[in-house]
Scaffold this active site. Structure first.
Site, PDB file in Angstrom:
ATOM      1  N   ASP A 263      -4.991  -3.982   9.266  1.00 21.29           N
ATOM      2  CA  ASP A 263      -5.870  -4.667   8.317  1.00 21.29           C
ATOM      3  C   ASP A 263      -5.225  -5.927   7.744  1.00 21.29           C
ATOM      4  OD1 ASP A 263      -7.421  -2.502   8.862  1.00 21.29           O
ATOM      5  OD2 ASP A 263      -7.181  -1.560   6.898  1.00 21.29           O
TER       6      ASP A 263
ATOM      7  N   GLU B 273       0.844  -1.204   0.000  1.00 23.04           N
ATOM      8  CA  GLU B 273       0.000   0.000   0.000  1.00 23.04           C
ATOM      9  C   GLU B 273       0.880   1.257   0.000  1.00 23.04           C
ATOM     10  OE1 GLU B 273      -3.670   0.285   0.935  1.00 23.04           O
ATOM     11  OE2 GLU B 273      -4.122  -1.827   1.247  1.00 23.04           O
TER      12      GLU B 273
HETATM   13  P1  ADP Z   1     -10.967  -0.655   1.366  1.00 25.26           P
HETATM   14  O1  ADP Z   1     -11.287   0.224   2.514  1.00 25.26           O
HETATM   15  O2  ADP Z   1     -12.108  -1.582   1.041  1.00 25.26           O
HETATM   16  O3  ADP Z   1      -9.673  -1.369   1.543  1.00 25.26           O
HETATM   17  P2  ADP Z   1      -9.487   0.663  -0.684  1.00 25.26           P
HETATM   18  O4  ADP Z   1      -9.770   1.861  -1.485  1.00 25.26           O
HETATM   19  O5  ADP Z   1      -8.301   0.668   0.211  1.00 25.26           O
HETATM   20  O6  ADP Z   1     -10.825   0.313   0.118  1.00 25.26           O
HETATM   21  O7  ADP Z   1      -9.296  -0.579  -1.652  1.00 25.26           O
HETATM   22  C1  ADP Z   1     -10.220  -0.805  -2.692  1.00 25.26           C
HETATM   23  C2  ADP Z   1      -9.478  -1.245  -3.931  1.00 25.26           C
HETATM   24  O8  ADP Z   1      -9.018  -2.607  -3.762  1.00 25.26           O
HETATM   25  C3  ADP Z   1     -10.349  -1.268  -5.167  1.00 25.26           C
HETATM   26  O9  ADP Z   1     -10.349  -0.004  -5.797  1.00 25.26           O
HETATM   27  C4  ADP Z   1      -9.659  -2.319  -6.021  1.00 25.26           C
HETATM   28  O10 ADP Z   1      -8.543  -1.785  -6.675  1.00 25.26           O
HETATM   29  C5  ADP Z   1      -9.171  -3.314  -4.969  1.00 25.26           C
HETATM   30  N1  ADP Z   1     -10.202  -4.348  -4.776  1.00 25.26           N
HETATM   31  C6  ADP Z   1     -10.963  -4.552  -3.685  1.00 25.26           C
HETATM   32  N2  ADP Z   1     -11.826  -5.589  -3.874  1.00 25.26           N
HETATM   33  C7  ADP Z   1     -11.615  -6.025  -5.134  1.00 25.26           C
HETATM   34  C8  ADP Z   1     -12.186  -7.051  -5.939  1.00 25.26           C
HETATM   35  N3  ADP Z   1     -13.180  -7.821  -5.485  1.00 25.26           N
HETATM   36  N4  ADP Z   1     -11.691  -7.219  -7.187  1.00 25.26           N
HETATM   37  C9  ADP Z   1     -10.692  -6.441  -7.666  1.00 25.26           C
HETATM   38  N5  ADP Z   1     -10.126  -5.460  -6.954  1.00 25.26           N
HETATM   39  C10 ADP Z   1     -10.570  -5.252  -5.720  1.00 25.26           C
HETATM   40 MG    MG Z   2      -7.835  -0.352   1.918  1.00 24.33          MG
END
Ligand code: ADP
Ligand code: MG
Length: 411
Positions: free
Chosen positions: A195, A183
């Site tokens: 996380d 990240e």
């Molecule tokens: P969160 O709080 O859920 O971690 P983030 O913005 O940190 O939110 O992460 C979300 C990102 O992770 C999405 O934009 C995508 O790039 C990736 N991601 C999450 N779930 C999926 C999925 N099911 N398929 C593909 N990419 C995913």
């Molecule tokens: Mg996230």
């Protein structure tokens, strides 16, 4: 690219079977299936950067990946939820580079979702262990925008799978750091380690008390269903966009409080080292806002420790009462709540049988985590949807969660 998932939507109904079928259709037989979960955090908000504790648990929603080593130098990875396939070299540019800026352009994939997977492989290479080429199909059912950390689930699922398939020998804690550094270095989000840590270490029926100062951890029993409770998130549907600057400001205010106390007690390095009595003693030297921020954090760290005693003793009502206290502190002392979040928690407080409720995450939007007696849960959830809808013109999303195991191989 068909963007099938977006903030506010719930990603698809992925199962080990469906992901396996999709893999077979595209790349043939012989895949293993791995999964890693999203998470909730029961108590312990804004305590991580103050070197306190957090109390997360893995949930029954996560990322699932069907994966098999591939012969050539290139990997093929298909995202079911984005309906998008990429072909890439997971070895990337100059080996040993960790910053996207120092890697040859063209190596880092453009798709956001692929950066997480590519980053994990690069972080592993930086640590001297190399991932081979793979064919992979993955998808997930972590609700997006709910603060359940779908990105950590993604990093952990691929990290765990790479580690096992290629016999890399990383510990779960090392895999968590690899996810966190993915990240930082490849996505540009300077997150803490909670996380990824819980996505890898989660256990059904248990929460993890993680010491953010030492990364020592212990499990505490938590099985709401067995005690007649449900754990439910109610999404406030509104995300206020001031969170970045506000977050930094809160961090600075906490640091300022530490400096004031440390002037008298040189051993004090963080709010973790500050007792409520110490804070009161030096209150007169602090701006009022700094005092309020610090008081919330000092109380929250103590609340989490006491809450763990409640869980050990099976005192769910008492634990729930502490969740309400956390919300009060976040709303009135730390000032990171919103009218929408407060509306939901006020309704929860005035409803018999809702043991506890609090905003989950850094604040300024997101979900309210509830601990609700099963006997009143359906009625309360219908009530909150109706009343919130009447007040704000949006019907909140309801997300039921069950505490589950961390990253693992399914097939
Ligand atoms: P969160 O709080 O859920 O971690 P983030 O913005 O940190 O939110 O992460 C979300 C990102 O992770 C999405 O934009 C995508 O790039 C990736 N991601 C999450 N779930 C999926 C999925 N099911 N398929 C593909 N990419 C995913
Ligand atoms: Mg996230």
């Amino acid at each position: 690219m068909t963007n099938k998932i977006s903030a506010g939507s719930t990603a698809g109904n992925i199962t080990a079977e469906s992901i396996g079928h999709e893999f077979e259709r595209r790349y043939g037989a012989g895949a293993s299936v791995y999964t890693a979960p999203g998470r909730v955090n029961l108590i312990g908000e804004h305590t991580d950067y103050n070197m306190g504790f957090v109390l997360p648990a893995a949930v029954d929603k996560g990322i699932m990946v069907a994966i098999r080593p591939a012969a050539g130098p290139l990997s093929r990875i298909y995202s079911v939820d984005y309906d998008s396939e990429i072909t890439l070299d997971l070895h990337g540019g100059e080996s040993g580079s960790t910053k996207s800026g120092s890697t040859k352009s063209g190596d880092v994939p453009n798709d956001q979702w692929a950066k997480y997977i590519y980053g994990v492989a690069q972080e592993m290479a930086t640590r001297g262990r190399s991932v081979g080429a793979v064919d992979a199909v993955f998808g997930g059912n972590v609700p997006l925008g709910a603060g359940m950390s779908s990105s950590a689930a993604l990093e952990s699922a691929f990290g765990f799978a790479f580690n096992e398939m290629f016999g890399l020998g990383f510990t779960l804690a090392e895999l968590a750091v690899i996810g966190q550094m993915t990240e930082h270095n490849w996505v540009g989000v300077r997150c803490g380690i909670m996380d990824q840590f819980i996505s890898l270490h989660g256990r059904a029926g248990q929460v993890l008390k993680l010491d953010c100062r030492t990364l020592e951890f212990e499990y505490k029993p938590f099985s709401p269903a067995e005690h007649g409770y449900r754990l439910v998130l109610v999404d406030s549907m509104v995300k206020h966009n001031l969170s970045g600057g506000e977050y930094n400001e809160r961090r600075e205010q906490c640091e300022e409080g530490v400096r004031i106390v440390a002037a008298h007690h040189p051993e004090v390095q963080s709010l973790r080292d500050v007792s409520p009595e110490m804070l009161e003693r030096y209150r007169g030297e602090m701006p009022e806002l700094v005092y309020r921020r610090c008081r919330y954090v000092v109380e929250e760290i103590a609340r989490l420790v006491d809450g763990c005693d409640d869980l050990d003793a099976g005192r769910y009502e008492e634990f729930g009462a502490r969740m309400f206290e956390t919300h009060r502190g976040l709303s009135q002392l730390f000032n990171v709540s919103t009218p929408e979040l407060d509306f939901i928690v006020d309704l929860a407080r005035s409803t018999e049988g809702v043991a506890g409720a609090r905003l989950m995450g850094g604040g300024f939007g997101g979900c309210v985590l509830h601990l609700i007696r099963c006997s009143v849960a359906d009625a309360y959830l219908a009530d909150v949807q109706a009343k919130f809808g009447a007040e704000f013109g949006l019907v909140p999303r309801i997300i039921e969660v069950v505490i589950s195991d961390g990253a693992r191989r399914l097939v």
